[in-house]
Scaffold this motif. Structure first.
Motif, mmCIF file in Angstrom:
data_model
loop_
_atom_site.group_PDB
_atom_site.id
_atom_site.type_symbol
_atom_site.label_atom_id
_atom_site.label_comp_id
_atom_site.label_asym_id
_atom_site.label_seq_id
_atom_site.Cartn_x
_atom_site.Cartn_y
_atom_site.Cartn_z
ATOM 1 N N ARG A 142 73.228 50.038 3.274
ATOM 2 C CA ARG A 142 72.201 50.792 2.666
ATOM 3 C C ARG A 142 70.968 50.125 2.690
ATOM 4 N NH1 ARG A 142 74.540 55.219 0.065
ATOM 5 N NH2 ARG A 142 72.599 55.540 -1.321
ATOM 6 N N GLY A 143 69.890 50.806 2.896
ATOM 7 C CA GLY A 143 68.521 50.260 2.780
ATOM 8 C C GLY A 143 67.826 50.160 4.358
ATOM 9 N N ARG B 3 69.411 60.229 2.791
ATOM 10 C CA ARG B 3 69.781 60.059 1.237
ATOM 11 C C ARG B 3 70.872 59.573 1.078
ATOM 12 N NH1 ARG B 3 66.209 64.024 0.343
ATOM 13 N NH2 ARG B 3 67.780 65.621 -0.047
ATOM 14 N N GLN B 4 72.001 60.466 1.589
ATOM 15 C CA GLN B 4 73.393 60.033 1.721
ATOM 16 C C GLN B 4 73.958 58.828 2.026
ATOM 17 O OE1 GLN B 4 75.936 62.960 3.980
ATOM 18 N NE2 GLN B 4 77.649 61.691 3.529
ATOM 19 N N PHE B 5 73.129 58.244 3.275
ATOM 20 C CA PHE B 5 73.575 56.881 3.646
ATOM 21 C C PHE B 5 72.798 55.834 3.169
ATOM 22 C CE2 PHE B 5 75.850 59.836 6.159
ATOM 23 C CZ PHE B 5 77.040 59.310 6.246
ATOM 24 N N GLY B 6 71.654 55.997 2.153
ATOM 25 C CA GLY B 6 70.932 55.070 1.771
ATOM 26 C C GLY B 6 69.799 54.431 2.589
ATOM 27 N N MET B 7 69.440 55.549 3.464
ATOM 28 C CA MET B 7 68.265 54.967 4.618
ATOM 29 C C MET B 7 66.942 55.377 3.932
ATOM 30 S SD MET B 7 69.869 56.300 8.017
ATOM 31 C CE MET B 7 71.493 55.691 8.603
#
Length: 206
Positions: free
Chosen positions: A91-92, A113-117
């Motif tokens: 993530r990030g 959003r699901q993968f924290g990007m």
């Protein structure tokens, strides 16, 4: 007559647009820190073949791609999903694209959003904000597409995939000597430590 030019970015929409978080910071410190993505097109007698790609700024590798006869959200989703499945980024990660409706679509943003990007988008009309991806497309077309006349989308698809595999093989061959060098240096260092008289016995055991 094969048309040689079309548009790939539709920014005339009312969907939310992300800030330019990347801000042309193309030098990264590790893989999966920042990805850039874009759509290009390949002309064929049958019609346009659209190609979506995702590129890692650190490794310069195209980590995900998808091709289709239509310029849709599913096209760019396919490239992103392939990149995620292949690299499993933490993530990030900064995800940079243009302001096209495909990238601003709710379904695509939900995947980010699901993968924290962290979404990042180019300023309006500024191709330099996504220069690494634009450069990659330019190289692909200069080395392959501009020298060919494709009858069908499938023919173009096969040749592009072959070119991608050739590039991957060349990258692996370039990296192998360095890997062996580092492994050799690590082995010499380890042997030197084990042979050092002043090294405590319990260190030598491990």
């Amino acid at each position: 007559q094969v048309r040689r030019c079309t548009t790939t970015t539709d920014s005339t929409h009312a969907l939310p647009v992300a800030d330019n978080v990347l801000a042309q910071t193309f030098a990264t410190r590790r893989p999966n820190q920042a990805w850039v993505t874009d759509i290009t097109y390949v002309p064929t007698v049958e019609g346009w073949l659209y190609l979506a790609g995702v590129k890692d700024l650190y490794t310069c590798e195209v980590v995900g791609h998808a091709m289709d006869g239509r310029r849709t959200t599913d096209l760019v989703q396919g490239a992103l999903r392939k990149a995620i499945d292949t690299k499993r980024p933490a993530r990030g990660l900064i995800h940079h694209s243009d302001r096209g409706s495909q990238y601003c679509a709710q379904a695509y943003q939900a995947t980010l959003r699901q993968f924290g990007m962290i979404p990042s988008m180019s300023r309006k009309g500024n191709c330099y904000d996504n220069a690494p991806m634009e450069s990659f497309w330019g190289t692909l077309k200069n080395e392959l597409v501009h020298h060919r006349r494709y009858e069908t989308r499938e023919q173009a698809r096969r040749e592009i995939l072959d070119r991608k595999e050739q590039a991957r093989s060349q990258r692996v061959r370039r990296e192998l000597p360095w890997r062996y060098l580092f492994l050799g240096m690590a082995g010499v260092l380890l042997l030197g430590l084990l042979a050092w008289p002043g090294l405590p016995l319990n260190w030598k055991m491990y």
